[in-house]
Design a protein around this motif. Structure first.
Motif: not given
Length: 380
Positions: A81-107
């Motif tokens: 979530t952002t309090q800025r005017v735009i979501i930056t590409i670095d924020e999305i890049r970091q989110l995309v990277t973490s999306s490849h982690f396996s779930p730890s406690v859920g499905r």
């Protein structure tokens, strides 16, 4: 308590999301990418959090999981979530990277992007690649006001769930349950906020917020000349600035105090030169958030002014509809002879243009002056 509780007026959408979350054989329409759309205040982020809790929790009554997600501490849910005017590409890049982690406690591992309409085209294209080839147990949930706010290529890869504007009585019920305020006050706030849940709660609990709204409407109704319009523009900009500061100042101070404590600096102490760069980063983020808050404050003013001329239009046409601004009905009746339906329509078009201009970074004062001069010329 069910994770779906409190999602006012969204029964159909909740039923679709609940069916998908509870599906184990694919019959519930579960997919890896979702888009939750709805007007401001309809509860997009709350619905996204509840859906995420249903996906990673231990059943629909696991409100502990929902609390962790809301606090941003659940290990399987990343929430951008952002309090800025735009979501930056670095924020999305970091989110995309973490999306490849396996779930730890859920499905699933769930990635929530609030205000996805605030991505630039370049940033959207980076997210598109993640949506095209997501990991098997990763679910993306995007939130935006409408499907049109996202690239067609992204829209083609998500399942859309549209939220509706909740009814005034439903919003009032929710506010009373949350805050315990008087029912009449909650109903008035819900009506004036046009069922925007967050704004309705703010109006119901803050006399300052109600006063700023009253000043906005009174200032606009008093415009009779171009001179009045120019003066009113400066006054409304000051109201928006007050509103933005009321929201951000306390939070900024808390963040600065927390940052100083984490750096080992005592309250009122001198910040060592080696640590000043870290505080500078925080201050820059706060300045960007202040820009966003001011722009949001201006938009709230324009929504309030729009509600005023919408009321005058419907009253002028004799429509059997209750005014949004019922609390100032006598002032509406007094202004009605000066604002025929054609003039009200002209002003509503000018308001839409002003919102577009402010969104395109036109100087706020100039955009307001242009709008209010139109009002001065339209009224008799």
């Amino acid at each position: 308590m069910s994770v779906w509780e409190g999602l006012t007026g969204q029964e159909e959408s909740v039923a679709a999301l609940r069916s998908a979350a509870e599906s184990t054989d694919g019959t519930g329409g579960m997919t890896h990418s979702w888009l939750i759309t709805g007007p401001p205040g309809s509860g997009r982020s709350n619905v996204a959090a509840a859906f995420a809790a249903a996906l990673v929790g231990n059943g629909p009554d696991d409100d502990h999981t929902l609390r962790l997600i809301t606090a941003g501490t659940h290990p399987d849910v990343a929430r951008l979530t952002t309090q800025r005017v735009i979501i930056t590409i670095d924020e999305i890049r970091q989110l995309v990277t973490s999306s490849h982690f396996s779930p730890s406690v859920g499905r699933y591992r769930v990635m929530i992007v609030e205000d996805a309409d605030r991505m630039t085209e370049r940033t959207s294209n980076l997210l598109l690649k993640a949506l095209e080839e997501p990991p098997e147990r990763t679910v993306w949930i995007l939130c935006a006001p409408s499907e049109a706010d996202l690239l067609p290529t992204i829209r083609s890869r998500v399942r859309s769930v549209r939220l509706r504007v909740p009814g005034i009585e439903s919003v009032a019920d929710l506010i009373v349950a949350r805050t315990g305020v008087d029912r009449v006050l909650a109903t008035d706030a819900a009506r004036q906020a046009q069922s925007h849940i967050g704004m309705a709660q703010r109006l119901a609990t803050s006399e300052d917020a109600r006063d700023r709204r009253r000043r906005t409407l009174t200032t606009v109704l008093a415009i009779r000349s171009v001179g009045d319009a120019v003066n009113a523009a400066a006054a409304l900009l000051a109201v928006a600035d007050e509103d933005a500061k009321a929201i951000t100042l306390e939070r900024d101070a808390e963040e600065r105090d927390a940052a100083l404590r984490s750096l080992g600096v005592q309250p009122g102490g001198t910040v060592p030169p080696a640590l000043r760069s870290q505080l500078r980063v925080l201050e820059e983020d706060q300045k960007r958030r202040a820009t966003r808050s001011l722009r949001d404050g201006l938009d709230r003013i324009l929504v309030d002014v729009s509600s005023l001329y919408r009321d005058l239009l419907l009253l002028g046409l004799g429509a059997p509809t209750e005014p949004v601004n019922l609390a100032i009905r006598h002032e509406l009746d007094r202004a009605l002879p000066s604002v025929p339906p054609a003039a009200a329509l002209e002003v509503l078009d000018a308001i839409a243009t002003a919102r577009q201009r402010i969104g395109a970074n036109v100087a706020a004062l100039l955009a307001l002056e242009a709008l209010l001069v139109t009002i001065a010329r339209a009224v008799r």
